[in-house]
Scaffold this active site. Sequence first.
Site, PDB file in Angstrom:
ATOM      1  N   SER A 109      -3.880  -8.714 -11.886  1.00  0.00           N
ATOM      2  CA  SER A 109      -5.618  -9.353 -12.146  1.00  0.00           C
ATOM      3  C   SER A 109      -6.497  -8.030 -11.896  1.00  0.00           C
ATOM      4  O   SER A 109      -7.594  -8.002 -12.605  1.00  0.00           O
ATOM      5  CB  SER A 109      -5.785 -10.321 -11.104  1.00  0.00           C
ATOM      6  OG  SER A 109      -5.782 -10.198  -9.873  1.00  0.00           O
ATOM      7  N   GLU A 110      -6.260  -7.270 -10.979  1.00  0.00           N
ATOM      8  CA  GLU A 110      -6.997  -6.137 -10.742  1.00  0.00           C
ATOM      9  C   GLU A 110      -6.171  -4.697 -10.310  1.00  0.00           C
ATOM     10  O   GLU A 110      -5.483  -5.080  -9.436  1.00  0.00           O
ATOM     11  CB  GLU A 110      -8.260  -6.355  -9.896  1.00  0.00           C
ATOM     12  CG  GLU A 110      -9.419  -6.701 -10.306  1.00  0.00           C
ATOM     13  CD  GLU A 110      -9.510  -8.275 -10.041  1.00  0.00           C
ATOM     14  OE1 GLU A 110     -10.409  -9.011 -10.736  1.00  0.00           O
ATOM     15  OE2 GLU A 110      -8.555  -8.710  -9.383  1.00  0.00           O
ATOM     16  N   THR A 111      -6.825  -3.721 -10.888  1.00  0.00           N
ATOM     17  CA  THR A 111      -6.266  -2.491 -10.475  1.00  0.00           C
ATOM     18  C   THR A 111      -7.443  -1.552  -9.938  1.00  0.00           C
ATOM     19  O   THR A 111      -8.584  -1.277 -10.760  1.00  0.00           O
ATOM     20  CB  THR A 111      -5.745  -1.503 -11.516  1.00  0.00           C
ATOM     21  OG1 THR A 111      -4.472  -2.414 -11.960  1.00  0.00           O
ATOM     22  CG2 THR A 111      -5.251  -0.192 -11.194  1.00  0.00           C
ATOM     23  N   HIS A 134     -10.192  -8.588  -3.382  1.00  0.00           N
ATOM     24  CA  HIS A 134      -8.874  -8.506  -2.981  1.00  0.00           C
ATOM     25  C   HIS A 134      -8.637  -7.131  -3.242  1.00  0.00           C
ATOM     26  O   HIS A 134      -7.539  -6.336  -2.501  1.00  0.00           O
ATOM     27  CB  HIS A 134      -7.780  -9.294  -3.333  1.00  0.00           C
ATOM     28  CG  HIS A 134      -7.465  -9.080  -4.901  1.00  0.00           C
ATOM     29  ND1 HIS A 134      -8.004  -9.459  -6.075  1.00  0.00           N
ATOM     30  CD2 HIS A 134      -6.272  -8.647  -5.308  1.00  0.00           C
ATOM     31  CE1 HIS A 134      -7.503  -8.976  -7.035  1.00  0.00           C
ATOM     32  NE2 HIS A 134      -6.120  -8.545  -6.818  1.00  0.00           N
TER      33      HIS A 134
END
Length: 265
Positions: free
Chosen positions: A43-45, A72
């Site tokens: 969902s995120e990097t 997160h």
Amino acid sequence: MKTYFVDSFTNEKFKGNPAAVCIVENDIEEKAMQNIATEIGFSETAFIKKISDNSYSIRFFTPKMEIPLCGHATLASSKIIFDTTSLTKIVFVNINNVELVIEKSGTKIKMQFPVYETEEIEVPQNMLTALGINEIVNKRYSPNNKIILIEIKDTKTLADLRPDFLSLVNSYEGINGVLVTAQSESIDFDFHYRYFWPWAGTNEDPVTGGIQTFLTKYWATKLNKNKLNAFQSSARTGKMNTELNDNKVFIYGEAVTVFEGVFKN
């Protein structure tokens, strides 16, 4: 480029929310960062680069786009820095030059985020139908985050939601996501929530910290308390402690590193 996979807002591997953390030594193009985030598929990097002894720039990319703030992935990045250096306090600077102060707090990591206000909004019936919601308690909108907040009456209904994501995307334009929340019936938590964001990222974010920029104040005001325990009732589940103090929100969480490797040019 050293790269780590970290499960955030949990103390167990394969729980919480996975984020990738890339340690940037030299500037790279936005297109390259987006390609890497899309390739990894989380969902995120986060891409972090050292600015000074204890400060770092940080940028967040979903598989679809860059976003300014992510809880997160900030927690995951903090975990890596604290584990690989002797630092106990750091400052991240995001794309909007917002400073995020992070420090160790016992076994947890304490993150200082800004607090954003919410405003009234009309939620169309086709959005509620797509979510599978028949009755709502309240609805608000966070313009800073471009997120709609919907409160419903109980946590079981929340956990049982199975949205029609194609219909959900078509129900509204110009937002990043929809947050659905309910007051907890358990003494262990104050509220539960889930975050759906097919507009900007994945269908559902497993554990979301960035929404606490407005959700903590929402529940702190409603419950008349400034320290809260939150549970995200996604399939992977996650939990965090939050605190509203002097127009800042502090988010406490744990994280577990599950992978370390090198992204080749």
